[in-house]
Scaffold this motif. Structure first.
Motif, PDB file in Angstrom:
ATOM      1  N   ILE A 105      14.795 -47.090  46.946  1.00 17.51           N
ATOM      2  CA  ILE A 105      14.356 -46.315  45.781  1.00 17.51           C
ATOM      3  C   ILE A 105      12.889 -45.923  45.939  1.00 17.51           C
ATOM      4  O   ILE A 105      12.498 -44.770  45.689  1.00 17.51           O
ATOM      5  CB  ILE A 105      14.565 -47.136  44.495  1.00 17.51           C
ATOM      6  N   THR A 106      12.056 -46.872  46.358  1.00 21.77           N
ATOM      7  CA  THR A 106      10.623 -46.612  46.492  1.00 21.77           C
ATOM      8  C   THR A 106      10.334 -45.523  47.514  1.00 21.77           C
ATOM      9  O   THR A 106       9.441 -44.682  47.332  1.00 21.77           O
ATOM     10  CB  THR A 106       9.888 -47.904  46.882  1.00 21.77           C
ATOM     11  N   SER A 107      11.096 -45.502  48.599  1.00 23.37           N
ATOM     12  CA  SER A 107      10.847 -44.530  49.663  1.00 23.37           C
ATOM     13  C   SER A 107      11.432 -43.154  49.370  1.00 23.37           C
ATOM     14  O   SER A 107      11.177 -42.204  50.118  1.00 23.37           O
ATOM     15  CB  SER A 107      11.420 -45.047  50.988  1.00 23.37           C
ATOM     16  N   THR A 108      12.207 -43.033  48.304  1.00 27.30           N
ATOM     17  CA  THR A 108      12.817 -41.744  47.959  1.00 27.30           C
ATOM     18  C   THR A 108      11.867 -40.962  47.066  1.00 27.30           C
ATOM     19  O   THR A 108      11.528 -41.403  45.963  1.00 27.30           O
ATOM     20  CB  THR A 108      14.156 -41.956  47.229  1.00 27.30           C
ATOM     21  N   GLU A 109      11.422 -39.814  47.544  1.00 30.50           N
ATOM     22  CA  GLU A 109      10.442 -39.037  46.798  1.00 30.50           C
ATOM     23  C   GLU A 109      11.071 -38.095  45.781  1.00 30.50           C
ATOM     24  O   GLU A 109      10.459 -37.803  44.752  1.00 30.50           O
ATOM     25  CB  GLU A 109       9.580 -38.234  47.775  1.00 30.50           C
ATOM     26  N   ALA A 110      12.264 -37.604  46.067  1.00 29.74           N
ATOM     27  CA  ALA A 110      12.904 -36.643  45.156  1.00 29.74           C
ATOM     28  C   ALA A 110      14.408 -36.678  45.372  1.00 29.74           C
ATOM     29  O   ALA A 110      14.896 -37.162  46.408  1.00 29.74           O
ATOM     30  CB  ALA A 110      12.361 -35.238  45.395  1.00 29.74           C
ATOM     31  N   CYS A 111      15.129 -36.153  44.406  1.00 27.80           N
ATOM     32  CA  CYS A 111      16.578 -36.076  44.520  1.00 27.80           C
ATOM     33  C   CYS A 111      16.977 -34.928  45.438  1.00 27.80           C
ATOM     34  O   CYS A 111      16.275 -33.913  45.519  1.00 27.80           O
ATOM     35  CB  CYS A 111      17.206 -35.857  43.145  1.00 27.80           C
ATOM     36  N   PRO A 112      18.093 -35.050  46.121  1.00 29.13           N
ATOM     37  CA  PRO A 112      18.585 -33.939  46.939  1.00 29.13           C
ATOM     38  C   PRO A 112      19.061 -32.803  46.047  1.00 29.13           C
ATOM     39  O   PRO A 112      19.380 -33.015  44.863  1.00 29.13           O
ATOM     40  CB  PRO A 112      19.744 -34.566  47.716  1.00 29.13           C
ATOM     41  N   PRO A 113      19.108 -31.584  46.560  1.00 26.49           N
ATOM     42  CA  PRO A 113      19.576 -30.462  45.746  1.00 26.49           C
ATOM     43  C   PRO A 113      21.052 -30.617  45.421  1.00 26.49           C
ATOM     44  O   PRO A 113      21.797 -31.279  46.144  1.00 26.49           O
ATOM     45  CB  PRO A 113      19.321 -29.247  46.640  1.00 26.49           C
TER      46      PRO A 113
END
Length: 515
Positions: A507-515
């Motif tokens: 979760i921490t390493s995820t910057e944004a949701c995919p399209p």
């Protein structure tokens, strides 16, 4: 156009004010469903519970108060912010005829399906019995001779277990009873109808599981720590968390039978197959669990054996299950109904045996050789993977992998521990799909608003909040030990910190949701 005003019976409790005039009885939570007794006219009602208890109410009366939300079943709803002292001060509540719990030892299911008072004659032993079921526990019970029992909680007799989710009951013109079964696979698009019939005694029928592990034939009768030679060991790469227990697993199929691999990689076992799992804590055996594909009806059934302190044998655990304290933790021996809560039909009943879980090397104790499990099972003729055409076959990374990313390890863990229910056609009625083959976007979790509770997160809760484990319900449920919140909900009294650390890192390493 003239509008005709609705009129309600003069004895409705709120017909003259104080509430809606159509109200007949009050304080039921989620009725599913009610039935008028064809002989007495009494209203019978199954009321689906909240966190802990399911209930059946008999004789719903005009103006009756049935307790929700200060009572759940006949118990004070402390999880609904009521105290026992407050509940003790409440008067006039009509208790249920019976209730049953979601917890270990008394779990029958967790979504009652109200039924019918059977007035037919085809099964005389059940005439005058109230018959009901549970769509989650996949069971049907009867409360016998309702015309002679008082209006106080009563026990129910099990008629059938682990058949399928029971959605409704009905009778024909002769009063004979039928149950509708709705399978969760294919979006609840398939099912069947069961008819109530008297069973014919079969003197040659088996009498149920043996009382001792040494009597099962799957282990050495003189030393049940040793598996029989025809049990084939296996080990999934991403394990189901079981409070830190070490495990050994085996599978066996009948002679001249093979396991087929379906297009999605799941194993489809022939009738008569048996899966066995042994659990140990701190080097000491505590449970051996069986999952049996029954010959007669094709259903899967689970049975547990509890090891004695000397580890000389293990005894069959009661159908209701058991909880035992071992040192600092509580161990759950699941009830036989609980098995179907995780081993769902949407997941193909079995969980560990599948292509992505077995496509990795394993050291076989009998030879000391290490070989790919999937290829070994094909080589010995136990598995036929001709229907599976994905090349190369996928392999789930374990939490201990030093090469896989945090995202891949986290998603493999969610597949193993959560995807039995959280998938297309699963039993949760929520959007997330935790199967490993789904893309991150297809998992339906990123920035998604939680559909069932925010588990106490007050700062804009999301199922998966990019960059913020503190706002992510998935992380909170895995971190929690509260039985009303934790995931997975069963057989867990300890946090799996290695897994929650990986989930937090993802979760921490995820910057944004995919399209």
């Amino acid at each position: 156009r003239a509008r005709v005003a609705a009129t309600y019976p003069a004895d409705n409790p709120f017909v003259s004010g104080g509430g809606l005039p159509a109200v007949y009885g009050a304080c039921v939570r989620n009725p599913w469903q009610w039935h008028f007794d064809s002989l007495t006219g009494e209203i019978w009602l199954g009321d689906v519970g909240y966190e802990d208890w399911e209930e059946v109410n008999r004789g719903i009366v005009n103006g009756g108060n049935y307790g929700w939300g200060y009572f759940e079943g006949s118990h004070c709803a402390v999880k609904n912010d009521w105290t026992q002292e407050q509940c003790d001060a409440i008067t006039g509540v009509i208790p249920p005829l019976l209730d049953y719990g979601h917890g270990a030892g008394d779990q029958q299911g967790n979504a009652v399906t109200g039924g019918l008072v059977y007035r037919g004659t085809g099964v005389p032993a059940l005439t005058g019995s109230y018959i009901f079921g549970d769509s989650s526990g996949e069971r049907i019970w009867a409360v016998r001779n309702v015309d002679t029992i008082p209006s106080t909680p009563m026990p129910a007799k099990e008629l059938i277990a682990s058949e399928a989710p029971v959605s409704s009951f009905a009778v024909d013109q002769n009063g004979e009873l039928f149950a509708t079964i709705l399978y969760p696979t294919a979006g609840f698009a398939s099912g069947k109808i069961l008819a109530l019939e008297a069973a014919t005694a079969d003197p040659g029928a088996p009498g149920g599981p043996p009382q001792l592990l040494s009597q099962t034939g799957c282990f050495d009768a003189a030393d049940p720590t040793k598996p029989a030679s025809d049990l084939v060991p296996f080990e999934p790469s991403s394990e189901l968390w079981s409070d830190g227990a070490a495990k050994r697993r085996w599978m066996v199929v009948p002679d001249n039978s093979v396991v087929t691999v379906k297009a999605d990689g799941d194993f489809e076992f022939p009738r008569g197959s048996v899966l066995v799992k042994e659990f140990s804590l701190e080097g000491k055996r505590i449970e051996t669990r069986f999952f049996v594909h029954q010959e007669l009806d094709g259903r899967w059934a689970g049975y547990s054996y509890k090891w004695n302190a000397e580890e000389t044998d293990a005894t069959l655990v009661a159908a209701s299950g058991e909880e035992v304290v071992y040192g600092a933790q509580t161990w759950l021996f699941p009830s036989r109904a609980q098995c179907s809560r995780c081993h769902t039909k949407a997941a193909g009943d079995t969980l560990g045996p599948e292509v992505a879980q077995l496509n990795h090397p394993f050291t076989y104790d009998s030879t000391g050789r290490s070989a790919n499990q999937l290829r070994t099972l094909e080589h010995i003729g136990m598995v036929n993977a001709s229907a599976y055409t994905v090349e190369p076959p996928p392999s789930l990374p374990p939490l201990t992998s030093e090469t896989a990313s945090a995202a891949d390890k986290a998603r493999a863990y969610l597949h193993a521990n959560c995807a039995g229910c959280h998938r297309e056609g699963g039993t949760t009625f929520t959007e997330p799909d935790f199967r490993y083959q789904m893309s991150f976007a297809e998992m339906n979790i990123c920035n998604a608003v939680p559909g069932i509770g925010d588990v106490g997160i007050t700062d804009d809760p999301r199922l998966f909040a990019p960059g913020s484990p503190a706002r992510s319900v998935i992380f909170a449920r895995m971190h929690s030990l509260d039985p009303a919140v934790r995931m997975p909900p069963l057989a867990r009294s300890l946090e799996h910190t290695a897994a929650t650390d990986i989930i937090a890192a993802w979760i921490t390493s995820t910057e944004a949701c995919p399209p």
